[in-house]
Design an enzyme around this catalytic site. Structure first.
Site, PDB file in Angstrom:
ATOM      1  N   LYS A 280       0.854  -1.184   0.000  1.00  0.00           N
ATOM      2  CA  LYS A 280       0.000   0.000   0.000  1.00  0.00           C
ATOM      3  C   LYS A 280       0.892   1.237   0.000  1.00  0.00           C
ATOM      4  O   LYS A 280       1.881   1.289   0.727  1.00  0.00           O
ATOM      5  CB  LYS A 280      -0.891  -0.025   1.253  1.00  0.00           C
ATOM      6  CG  LYS A 280      -2.098   0.873   1.179  1.00  0.00           C
ATOM      7  CD  LYS A 280      -3.153   0.410   2.165  1.00  0.00           C
ATOM      8  CE  LYS A 280      -4.368   1.293   2.144  1.00  0.00           C
ATOM      9  NZ  LYS A 280      -5.483   0.722   2.892  1.00  0.00           N
ATOM     10  N   GLU A 365     -19.414  -4.361  10.715  1.00  0.00           N
ATOM     11  CA  GLU A 365     -20.308  -3.536  11.523  1.00  0.00           C
ATOM     12  C   GLU A 365     -21.380  -4.372  12.218  1.00  0.00           C
ATOM     13  O   GLU A 365     -21.752  -4.096  13.360  1.00  0.00           O
ATOM     14  CB  GLU A 365     -20.973  -2.462  10.652  1.00  0.00           C
ATOM     15  CG  GLU A 365     -20.049  -1.321  10.216  1.00  0.00           C
ATOM     16  CD  GLU A 365     -19.138  -1.668   9.043  1.00  0.00           C
ATOM     17  OE1 GLU A 365     -19.266  -2.788   8.494  1.00  0.00           O
ATOM     18  OE2 GLU A 365     -18.297  -0.835   8.673  1.00  0.00           O
ATOM     19  N   ARG A 393     -25.730  -0.757   7.696  1.00  0.00           N
ATOM     20  CA  ARG A 393     -25.440  -2.194   7.608  1.00  0.00           C
ATOM     21  C   ARG A 393     -25.931  -2.962   8.825  1.00  0.00           C
ATOM     22  O   ARG A 393     -26.251  -4.129   8.748  1.00  0.00           O
ATOM     23  CB  ARG A 393     -23.927  -2.392   7.566  1.00  0.00           C
ATOM     24  CG  ARG A 393     -23.323  -2.219   6.257  1.00  0.00           C
ATOM     25  CD  ARG A 393     -22.840  -3.566   5.770  1.00  0.00           C
ATOM     26  NE  ARG A 393     -22.590  -3.473   4.365  1.00  0.00           N
ATOM     27  CZ  ARG A 393     -21.463  -3.833   3.793  1.00  0.00           C
ATOM     28  NH1 ARG A 393     -20.488  -4.325   4.512  1.00  0.00           N
ATOM     29  NH2 ARG A 393     -21.331  -3.726   2.504  1.00  0.00           N
TER      30      ARG A 393
HETATM   31  C1  LIG Z   1     -18.969  -1.423   5.289  1.00  0.00           C
HETATM   32  C2  LIG Z   1     -17.766  -0.510   5.271  1.00  0.00           C
HETATM   33  N1  LIG Z   1     -17.153  -0.187   6.425  1.00  0.00           N
HETATM   34  C3  LIG Z   1     -16.078   0.630   6.405  1.00  0.00           C
HETATM   35  C4  LIG Z   1     -15.600   1.135   5.232  1.00  0.00           C
HETATM   36  C5  LIG Z   1     -14.441   2.132   5.239  1.00  0.00           C
HETATM   37  N2  LIG Z   1     -13.314   1.612   4.465  1.00  0.00           N
HETATM   38  C6  LIG Z   1     -13.044   2.038   3.218  1.00  0.00           C
HETATM   39  S1  LIG Z   1     -11.742   1.291   2.548  1.00  0.00           S
HETATM   40  C7  LIG Z   1     -11.463   0.403   3.946  1.00  0.00           C
HETATM   41  C8  LIG Z   1     -10.306  -0.524   4.026  1.00  0.00           C
HETATM   42  C9  LIG Z   1     -10.309  -1.509   2.922  1.00  0.00           C
HETATM   43  O1  LIG Z   1      -9.198  -2.333   3.043  1.00  0.00           O
HETATM   44  P1  LIG Z   1      -8.823  -3.282   1.843  1.00  0.00           P
HETATM   45  O2  LIG Z   1     -10.049  -3.953   1.335  1.00  0.00           O
HETATM   46  O3  LIG Z   1      -7.721  -4.161   2.290  1.00  0.00           O
HETATM   47  O4  LIG Z   1      -8.337  -2.309   0.703  1.00  0.00           O
HETATM   48  P2  LIG Z   1      -6.999  -1.437   0.642  1.00  0.00           P
HETATM   49  O5  LIG Z   1      -7.424  -0.024   0.826  1.00  0.00           O
HETATM   50  O6  LIG Z   1      -6.058  -1.899   1.701  1.00  0.00           O
HETATM   51  O7  LIG Z   1      -6.465  -1.678  -0.728  1.00  0.00           O
HETATM   52  C10 LIG Z   1     -12.411   0.688   4.913  1.00  0.00           C
HETATM   53  C11 LIG Z   1     -12.460   0.102   6.272  1.00  0.00           C
HETATM   54  C12 LIG Z   1     -16.283   0.778   4.047  1.00  0.00           C
HETATM   55  N3  LIG Z   1     -15.937   1.246   2.861  1.00  0.00           N
HETATM   56  N4  LIG Z   1     -17.344  -0.045   4.097  1.00  0.00           N
END
Ligand SMILES: Cc1ncc(C[n+]2csc(CCOP(=O)(O)OP(=O)(O)O)c2C)c(N)n1
Length: 620
Positions: A280, A365, A393
């Site tokens: 990342k 959630e 959610r």
């Molecule tokens: C239901 C929900 N909860 C929280 C989020 C906030 N959120 C956006 S991206 C993310 C992290 C995603 O991690 P990953 O899938 O590993 O993708 P990366 O950004 O590391 O590539 C979170 C927690 C969300 N988008 N949806």
């Protein structure tokens, strides 16, 4: 510039390795500059550059749907599908969306930015293509963070069972917003550190089986070795026991290896996961060095240093954070739960100060809320810190697991109301309407920093469930003596012509409206509703005595605070004739991206808009 020659995925097909590497560098610089201008998602996109190039070289989008879980990491995909110039207006009103957008491009299929859904969409699309006899590959890219969400497991289970042809790319950077919290992810990390392990294991298994005479015996001792290495074996075993083939891990920054793995996987006639390890924030030092978030998302910043521009004002998140530090200092039974967002919800200082009092459950959630109900049953006082939009959610869990059981769980909903840049899926306009439906739920809407602090303390002290919903950004300073008490509303000013009842952030707009009305000879009373449920009877009586009542909220109008207040005024036993009640709120529709102030003005929810509605209603 190679980048200027790319306007569709087909332009990539003729490029050699060195050209692709140069293109990847140009894309990184382009993204850093674009996000530096107006903010956006950075770390995830920088990590997915080679992966996106490889995907678009191997598959035939849009015939083969390329599906992005959450969608915050699709900037490279946008650039490669003809939208480079749109980055001038990234996340602005009428500009390029920060997520995939069906309106923008036929290459975008899914624009829901709530995590962990993509394997379900993929299952559905693959089922439809199968049923219709269409030979198309469905490619779903999901992060290790999104793999902590329950829906992803439900979909995997179903995919394995149905055998649908979906190619899953597990984009594993070991991080969600913060380092990913998950046993599966820990084991994926072990595989990352020992990438040759899976192939070695398969090779040894093959050789051992073939040993004449001793094959069976050797294989059984091999089982023992395997048990010892179970930790490492888990991810492949995990996927394969669900009926999903596993392959990897592949270096996600080596386009050649990626393409090779994807082409092989594309031949497989069933669900298959290609485990890709990426970094990342790759290629931009400030992101690589940001230990907590890898600059996951950021407001506008200086591209030289990675430091955000501006800032400084006290935010509601900061007030929540400070109050939680105090609450956890003072009460050993208070703790906070986050769904993968400890930094953004302001819980890191709490974690630092009182280790163990912040629980990160991953992007889960629903689990967070029911686990909180369990904690409350066991004698703790949990505060579930979520963004308002993600609370939707867990409505069922809040209603039945917390509400029905009357548990003392506090919901702290940040980013309530119009949030702006992230568009339709990120506005927090449903929480009031949803929480009002939950019997026994106390609903607080603070209108200033001091009110948030007061309400959070009161909410945690209540015996049953409570929600405190507060907006994104700078907190309104609290005027002297302008903090209410308990479940009471607060009268801000008197006036005989109209009574305005303001909710949360819109109390300020209600006050501005009253001032504007005063200048045209209309005397407006203003109340800060403070507690939307249960409603303060004194406020209802005062409103019922006014010739006109106007409610203002930054949540959906239908079924929101205003309609509840309107019903409550009509229900007051002592009034023979209820005054007309004008309810102002957000419309029944998906609200596109723009700065919150602009959206409020367009919806008539700023001071001027509220005053205009009142003048119209009064005919003055
Ligand atoms: C239901 C929900 N909860 C929280 C989020 C906030 N959120 C956006 S991206 C993310 C992290 C995603 O991690 P990953 O899938 O590993 O993708 P990366 O950004 O590391 O590539 C979170 C927690 C969300 N988008 N949806």
């Amino acid at each position: 510039m190679f980048l200027d020659t790319i306007s569709s995925p087909s332009d990539l097909k003729g490029l050699g390795r060195a050209e692709l590497r140069a293109l990847a560098d140009e894309i990184r610089t382009f993204i850093v500059e674009a996000v530096a201008r107006g903010g956006g998602h950075l770390g995830s996109n920088l990590g997915a550059v080679e992966l996106t190039l490889a995907v678009h070289r191997v598959f035939d989008s849009p015939r083969d749907p390329i599906l992005w879980d959450t969608g915050h990491q699709a900037y490279v995909h946008k650039i490669l599908t003809g939208r480079k110039d749109g980055f001038e207006t990234l996340r602005q009103a009428d500009g390029l969306s920060g997520y995939p957008s069906r309106q923008e491009s036929e290459h975008d299929w899914v624009e829901n930015s709530h995590a962990s859904t993509i394997l379900s969409y993929a299952h559905g699309l693959a089922s439809a293509f199968d049923e219709r006899g269409e030979d198309r590959r469905v490619v779903a890219i999901v992060g290790d963070g999104a793999m902590t969400g329950g829906m992803a497991y439900e979909a995997l289970n179903n995919l394995g069972h149905s055998g649908r042809r979906v190619l899953i790319i597990l984009n594993d950077n070991g991080r969600s917003y913060a380092p990913t919290v998950s046993r599966l992810s820990e084991n994926l990390t072990m595989l990352r550190l020992s990438p040759s392990w899976v192939s070695t294991r398969r090779r040894i298994e093959g050789w051992t089986r073939e040993l004449p005479g001793v094959g069976g015996l050797a294989l059984s001792s091999w089982q023992g070795v395997k048990a010892a290495f179970r930790q490492m074996l888990e991810p492949p075993t995990f996927f394969e026991s669900l009926g999903v083939r596993y392959t990897g891990p592949i270096d996600g920054h080596d386009i050649g290896k990626l393409e090779h793995a994807l082409r092989n996987a594309a031949e497989y006639d069933g669900p298959i996961v290609v485990h890709v390890r990426t970094q990342k924030g790759r290629g931009y030092a400030p992101a690589e060095m940001d230990v907590e978030k890898c600059l996951h998302d950021i407001s506008s910043f200086d591209p030289e240093t990675g430091q955000p521009n501006g800032g400084g004002a006290l935010t509601y998140t900061q007030v929540f954070s400070d109050t939680m530090v105090t609450l956890t200092d003072e009460h050993s039974d208070v703790l906070a739960i986050t769904a993968a967002m400890p930094g953004s919800t302001g819980l890191l200082p709490v974690q630092e100060r009182n280790p163990g009092r912040v629980i990160d459950v991953g992007i889960a959630e629903q689990h967070a809320v029911t686990a909180a109900a369990g904690m409350a049953m066991g004698g703790l006082r949990p505060v579930v810190a979520l963004y308002s939009t993600f609370f939707s959610r867990a409505f069922d869990q809040a209603n039945l697991d917390v509400g029905l059981h009357g548990q003392n769980v506090t919901f702290a909903l940040d980013r309530a109301g119009i949030t702006g840049d992230d568009g339709a899926s990120h506005h927090g306009v449903l929480d009031i309407a949803l929480c009002l439906r939950i019997p026994g739920m106390t609903v607080f809407a603070p209108s200033s920093a001091g009110e948030l602090e007061r309400m959070l303390i009161d909410a945690v002290a209540l015996p049953g469930p409570a929600v405190v919903r507060f907006p994104k950004g700078a907190a309104r300073q609290t005027a002297a003596g302008a903090v209410g008490a308990g479940l009471r509303s607060r009268r801000i000013r008197d006036g005989a012509d109209v009574c305005i009842l303001g909710v949360g952030k819109l109390v300020e707009a209600a006050e501005q409206a009253a001032e504007e009305l005063e200048s045209v000879g209309v005397a407006a009373a203003v109340w800060d509703v403070r507690v939307i449920k249960p409603l303060d009877v004194e406020m209802l009586r005062a409103a019922a005595a006014a010739p006109l009542v106007v409610t203002v909220e930054d949540g959906v109008r239908v079924g929101g605070a205003g309609s509840t207040i309107s019903d409550a005024i009509a229900d007051l036993q002592e009034t023979r004739l209820s005054p007309p009640v004008l309810t102002l709120g957000t419309p029944d529709g998906y609200i596109p991206q723009a700065k919150p102030a602009r959206i409020h003005a367009e919806l008539g929810l700023d001071g001027h808009g509220i005053a205009a509605s009142i003048r119209k209603a009064l005919g003055r």
